[in-house]
Scaffold this motif. Structure first.
Motif, PDB file in Angstrom:
ATOM      1  N   UNK A 177      -3.927   4.961 -14.466  1.00 57.01           N
ATOM      2  CA  UNK A 177      -2.602   4.455 -14.875  1.00 57.01           C
ATOM      3  C   UNK A 177      -2.719   3.355 -15.911  1.00 57.01           C
ATOM      4  N   UNK A 178      -3.695   2.480 -15.755  1.00 56.60           N
ATOM      5  CA  UNK A 178      -3.857   1.407 -16.756  1.00 56.60           C
ATOM      6  C   UNK A 178      -4.146   2.018 -18.121  1.00 56.60           C
ATOM      7  N   UNK A 179      -4.992   3.071 -18.120  1.00 56.95           N
ATOM      8  CA  UNK A 179      -5.304   3.733 -19.393  1.00 56.95           C
ATOM      9  C   UNK A 179      -4.048   4.357 -20.003  1.00 56.95           C
ATOM     10  N   UNK A 180      -3.236   4.986 -19.154  1.00 58.40           N
ATOM     11  CA  UNK A 180      -2.034   5.654 -19.679  1.00 58.40           C
ATOM     12  C   UNK A 180      -0.998   4.632 -20.157  1.00 58.40           C
ATOM     13  N   UNK A 181      -0.752   3.643 -19.333  1.00 61.91           N
ATOM     14  CA  UNK A 181       0.312   2.683 -19.665  1.00 61.91           C
ATOM     15  C   UNK A 181      -0.045   1.886 -20.914  1.00 61.91           C
ATOM     16  N   UNK A 182      -1.327   1.581 -21.058  1.00 57.93           N
ATOM     17  CA  UNK A 182      -1.715   0.685 -22.153  1.00 57.93           C
ATOM     18  C   UNK A 182      -2.435   1.399 -23.305  1.00 57.93           C
ATOM     19  N   UNK A 219       0.841  -1.210   0.000  1.00 56.57           N
ATOM     20  CA  UNK A 219       0.000   0.000   0.000  1.00 56.57           C
ATOM     21  C   UNK A 219       0.879   1.264   0.000  1.00 56.57           C
ATOM     22  N   UNK A 220       1.977   1.223   0.758  1.00 58.88           N
ATOM     23  CA  UNK A 220       2.868   2.397   0.772  1.00 58.88           C
ATOM     24  C   UNK A 220       3.446   2.646  -0.619  1.00 58.88           C
ATOM     25  N   UNK A 221       3.779   1.564  -1.299  1.00 59.45           N
ATOM     26  CA  UNK A 221       4.338   1.709  -2.654  1.00 59.45           C
ATOM     27  C   UNK A 221       3.276   2.222  -3.631  1.00 59.45           C
ATOM     28  N   UNK A 222       2.019   1.895  -3.367  1.00 65.05           N
ATOM     29  CA  UNK A 222       0.939   2.429  -4.215  1.00 65.05           C
ATOM     30  C   UNK A 222       0.797   3.923  -3.964  1.00 65.05           C
ATOM     31  N   UNK A 223       0.737   4.306  -2.694  1.00 59.59           N
ATOM     32  CA  UNK A 223       0.579   5.729  -2.377  1.00 59.59           C
ATOM     33  C   UNK A 223       1.777   6.531  -2.907  1.00 59.59           C
ATOM     34  N   UNK A 224       2.958   5.919  -2.899  1.00 62.04           N
ATOM     35  CA  UNK A 224       4.158   6.600  -3.429  1.00 62.04           C
ATOM     36  C   UNK A 224       4.191   6.545  -4.958  1.00 62.04           C
ATOM     37  N   UNK A 225       3.197   5.903  -5.558  1.00 65.92           N
ATOM     38  CA  UNK A 225       3.092   5.731  -7.018  1.00 65.92           C
ATOM     39  C   UNK A 225       4.275   4.943  -7.593  1.00 65.92           C
ATOM     40  N   UNK A 226       4.924   4.146  -6.740  1.00 62.48           N
ATOM     41  CA  UNK A 226       5.924   3.201  -7.268  1.00 62.48           C
ATOM     42  C   UNK A 226       5.208   2.029  -7.913  1.00 62.48           C
ATOM     43  N   UNK A 227       4.182   1.548  -7.231  1.00 64.35           N
ATOM     44  CA  UNK A 227       3.270   0.583  -7.853  1.00 64.35           C
ATOM     45  C   UNK A 227       2.230   1.406  -8.597  1.00 64.35           C
ATOM     46  N   UNK A 228       2.131   1.172  -9.911  1.00 62.48           N
ATOM     47  CA  UNK A 228       1.284   2.037 -10.741  1.00 62.48           C
ATOM     48  C   UNK A 228      -0.181   1.637 -10.693  1.00 62.48           C
TER      49      UNK A 228
END
Ligand code: URP
Ligand code: ZN
Ligand code: ZN
Length: 464
Positions: A375-380, A305-314
């Motif tokens: 993010x899914x929309x942007x990445x893909x 969850x911390x990595x999500x909030x830090x936007x490391x996990x997209x």
């Protein structure tokens, strides 16, 4: 019919504002502070979203529907899985095309596309798994990219002998992906290490579902991440690591990014809210919670969850892979290695992210939207048509009642699977109304749209 959503709190990945949203046809045409319904066509449907959030339709970047796997086939069809998705607020999915080692990519693409066209109720696109890779496959892959809109591949470093790919072919495929500007999504576990550990544990009589996690510990996943990142560094390919289950795997990916690798990371909802004790449940109930990578120690939840909030996990996906307990999961009563891997989550993802992410104070609402949609929309290559509330975007909208409270239960599920992986867990929030390209398709947990009607999403190469 034109649609006006009034008085809602509109939340995107970057904004949080009180505005009205008007859609004519399939797209959003106006976003203004106070749109007068009297100024609109008479047949406009007006939804009062007072005390409700208005989110962009959520996107699930990791779904299995048609999945021939481990001697059986996942139990949903495109109709059941996509109705479940829509009721839960997910308006677009990316399904994995997963052929076997002898199947040709073109035939696989056609098989999956025919099924989606016939049954899908939400919008859809694919990641094409490359399991067979030879000269013929390469030729077909080039054609699928050039002429059929394929924009992302999937590879498995896991599942020895079934789905995994040799290093020689990994290098060739990643070089091809770089040439074609295609993102490689990857399941990262060391297949050989998993196979050896499985044989060892089974040989010791350790056959129950509780031994699934010890057969593929975090180190096995971290090794897979390092391996993939090394090949990405060598080839320059853009990579997206699916269903990352532990903090150390994220840290390795971030170290590779710092060294110049173009890497993105996905988490999936089971790894964020369930832990390995669920796979230890008695009477073989633990089999319901066998997926790969496996559920981990609960301490991993905070790290993810911390990595999500830090936007490391997209992104937050599901890895929806529905196998019945009776007749499918129980194929592995004698050996955990025969339990079909997967946990169904396509309907529950958004409410779980809201309950255990936002309400638990781990992420904010903008991050929730970013990770579960934008993010899914942007990445893909689907942005800003999908993943955004803006003039010109598809009118895929979720009017969300954050005050709704009722535990998750199987009776509410539109998936055909015979259990709910989150049975009895606290649930806060519900998609009250869901629209797909301007049409209301779900209300208060009930699907009210047509049979079918989902469309293939055309994607470009852009990302980030
Ligand atoms: O356990 C899982 N994840 N099942 C589906 C196949 C995969 O690895 O994505
Ligand atoms: Zn996987
Ligand atoms: Zn998967």
């Amino acid at each position: 019919m034109p649609l006006l959503i009034k008085n809602g709190r509109v939340i995107t990945s970057t904004e949080d504002r009180m505005v009205d949203v008007y859609a004519e046809g399939e797209t959003i045409t106006r976003i203004e502070e106070n749109i007068d319904p009297g100024s609109l066509p008479e047949d406009t449907e007006v939804i009062d979203a007072r005390n409700r959030y208005v989110f962009p339709g959520f996107i699930d970047p990791h779904v299995h529907i048609h999945l021939p796997f481990m001697g059986t086939n996942a139990i949903d069809d495109h109709a059941s899985a996509t109705k479940a998705a829509l009721v839960g607020g997910t308006t677009s999915i990316i399904e994995m095309i997963c052929p076997g080692p002898d199947d040709e990519p073109s035939a696989a693409y056609k098989e999956w596309k025919d099924l989606a066209e016939a049954g899908a109720c939400c919008d859809w696109t694919f990641h094409l798994a490359i399991v067979r890779f030879d000269d013929l496959a390469e030729q077909q892959i080039r054609d699928l990219v050039a002429n059929h809109g394929v924009r992302s591949f999937k590879i498995f470093l896991a599942y020895k002998g079934a789905l995994d790919i040799s290093d020689e072919n990994l290098f060739r495929l990643m070089s091809l992906a770089k040439e074609l500007d295609i993102t490689i999504t990857a399941h990262c576990e060391n297949a050989e290490a998993v196979d050896s550990m499985q044989q060892k544990l089974i040989g010791e009589g350790k056959t129950g579902p509780e031994w699934h996690e010890p057969s593929r510990p975090r180190s096995v996943e971290v090794d897979g991440v390092n391996h993939l990142c090394t090949f990405a560094e060598l080839t320059g390919a853009r990579i997206y690591i699916v269903h990352t289950s532990c903090g150390e795997a994220v840290r390795r990916a971030m170290a590779a990014r710092a060294a110049g690798v173009d890497v993105m990371v996905e988490a999936v909802i089971p790894h964020l809210v369930l832990d390995n004790t669920w796979a230890e449940r008695d009477k073989f109930e633990g089999a319901k919670y066998v997926m790969s990578p496996p559920l981990r120690d609960p301490e991993e939840h905070d790290q993810l969850w911390e990595a999500i909030e830090a936007r490391e996990v997209a992104t937050i996906g599901t890895d929806h892979a529905p196998f019945n307990f009776n007749g499918q999961k129980d194929m592995g009563r004698d050996a955990f290695t025969k339990i079909p891997n997967g946990i169904p989550s396509i309907q529950e993802r958004v409410d779980l992210a809201h309950t255990y992410g936002v309400c638990a104070g781990r992420i904010n609402l903008n991050t929730m939207v970013d990770a579960c949609s934008t993010q899914a929309a942007k990445i893909f290559g689907m942005y800003p048509r999908k993943g955004e509330i803006a003039v010109g975007s598809d009118a895929d909208l979720v009017i969300y009642d954050a005050g709704y409270e009722s535990p998750f239960c199987e009776a509410d599920s539109l998936s055909q699977v015979d259990y709910c992986g989150y049975e009895g867990m606290e649930r806060r929030g519900r998609a009250e109304v869901v629209t797909l390209r301007g049409r209301i398709v779900a209300r208060e947990g009930t699907y009210v749209g047509p049979d079918g009607g989902g469309e293939e999403i055309s994607r470009d190469h852009s990302h980030g």
